[in-house]
Motif scaffolding. Structure first.
Motif, short mmCIF file in Angstrom:
data_model
loop_
_atom_site.label_atom_id
_atom_site.label_comp_id
_atom_site.label_asym_id
_atom_site.label_seq_id
_atom_site.Cartn_x
_atom_site.Cartn_y
_atom_site.Cartn_z
N LYS A 8 -6.77 5.35 -3.63
CA LYS A 8 -6.04 5.63 -2.38
C LYS A 8 -4.84 6.53 -2.71
O LYS A 8 -4.24 6.40 -3.78
CB LYS A 8 -5.53 4.33 -1.75
N LEU A 21 -6.21 9.68 1.21
CA LEU A 21 -7.41 9.04 0.67
C LEU A 21 -7.30 7.54 0.94
O LEU A 21 -6.28 6.92 0.61
CB LEU A 21 -7.54 9.29 -0.84
N LYS A 22 -8.36 6.99 1.52
CA LYS A 22 -8.24 5.60 2.00
C LYS A 22 -9.07 4.61 1.18
O LYS A 22 -9.30 3.49 1.63
CB LYS A 22 -8.69 5.56 3.46
N ILE A 24 -11.54 5.65 -2.28
CA ILE A 24 -12.70 6.44 -2.73
C ILE A 24 -13.23 5.83 -4.03
O ILE A 24 -12.48 5.67 -4.99
CB ILE A 24 -12.29 7.91 -3.02
N GLY A 43 -9.23 15.51 2.88
CA GLY A 43 -8.75 14.94 1.61
C GLY A 43 -9.38 15.54 0.37
O GLY A 43 -9.21 15.02 -0.74
N THR A 46 -6.81 16.64 -2.31
CA THR A 46 -6.14 15.42 -2.79
C THR A 46 -7.05 14.66 -3.75
O THR A 46 -6.61 14.20 -4.82
CB THR A 46 -5.72 14.53 -1.61
N LEU A 47 -8.35 14.57 -3.42
CA LEU A 47 -9.29 13.87 -4.31
C LEU A 47 -9.43 14.62 -5.63
O LEU A 47 -9.37 14.00 -6.71
CB LEU A 47 -10.65 13.72 -3.62
N LEU A 214 -16.45 14.29 2.44
CA LEU A 214 -15.32 13.45 2.84
C LEU A 214 -15.10 13.55 4.34
O LEU A 214 -15.30 14.61 4.95
CB LEU A 214 -14.04 13.90 2.13
N GLY A 217 -10.50 10.97 4.72
CA GLY A 217 -10.04 10.26 3.52
C GLY A 217 -11.02 9.27 2.94
O GLY A 217 -10.68 8.52 2.03
#
Ligand SMILES: Nc1ncnc2c1ncn2[C@@H]1O[C@H](COP(=O)(O)OP(=O)(O)OP(=O)(O)O)[C@@H](O)[C@H]1O
Length: 221
Positions: A8, A21-22, A24, A43, A46-47, A214, A217
């Motif tokens: 996250k 990100l919630k 992953i 996201g 971010t990932l 994605l 997130g």
């Protein structure tokens, strides 16, 4: 090779929390060429940044081979990146005052290799990306596609375990994009280079082994 466990990442914008990100969880195997896709803001970058040690998850873990990279200190992360990871960005991120070849030297110099070894490896990878005749030029004297090929040579010269590419073709026309994707394919097939690439172009997906989508997130079904 890469394992993410319930990763996250929440950003604080003033008093507002942005949950980029919630949670992953994923596995990417050695030698895979994987695309991360999804709409704007889903996201992707971010990932990639969590998997590539360019950012630290708010919670969750990332493993690369058997190393829990989430637990490394900042200093250990720098060393891990230098020895194990390579990056290609959409804006090439070359040093403008250095020639193509000198840009490619840099990671090897930072590893403290001998001058002879640096020269041999740098010239060999510059040739492999098709820039033997441009290596002594400055980035400003090269096309966008050539600059991106220098940045690919720089990312791969130290034979990283994983190449991370964030929209590597975003600023290129379709012919230059095709050349970049074919290079990635070639390194992936010939050297078993593991590649994780963010893209938003549907036709780029023809080049990859697997697509991770994605949505808000999370990994979409
Ligand atoms: N440093 C940051 N500070 C605050 N919010 C951020 C930051 N980085 C990303 N975000 C937010 O996190 C969410 C995901 O952003 P991210 O850049 O990962 O999306 P993306 O899928 O790569 O988008 P794009 O395709 O537009 O590049 C977005 O809502 C974004 O605004």
């Amino acid at each position: 090779m890469i394992e993410a466990r319930d990763v996250k990442r929440t950003f604080l914008m003033g008093k507002v929390e942005v949950k980029a990100l919630k949670g992953i969880s994923l596995n990417i195997g050695k030698g895979e060429f994987v695309a991360i896709v999804g709409s704007s803001g889903s996201g992707k970058t971010t990932l990639l940044n969590q998997l590539g040690l360019l950012d630290t998850p708010t919670s969750g873990k990332v493993f690369i081979d058997s190393t829990n990279v989430s637990e490394l200190t900042d200093k250990q992360k720098i060393r891990f990146r230098l020895n194990n990871l390579g990056y290609v960005f959409q804006d090439y991120a070359l040093i403008p005052t250095l020639t193509g070849l000198e840009n490619v030297y840099l990671p090897l110099m930072m590893q403290g290799r001998t001058q002879e070894n640096i020269m041999k490896e740098a010239v060999s990878i510059i040739e492999a990306v098709g820039l033997a005749d441009r290596m002594h030029h400055l980035p400003s004297e090269m096309s966008g596609g050539q600059q991106q090929r220098v940045s690919i040579a720089r990312a791969l010269v130290h034979e990283p375990k994983i190449l991370f590419a964030d929209e590597p073709c975003a600023n290129l026309d379709s012919e230059a994009s095709r050349q970049i994707l074919e290079l990635f394919s070639r390194f992936n097939e010939e050297n078993e280079q593991t590649i994780v690439m963010v893209t938003h172009e549907q036709w780029h997906l023809d080049y990859v082994d697997r697509v991770i989508t994605l949505k808000d997130g999370l990994i979409a079904d």
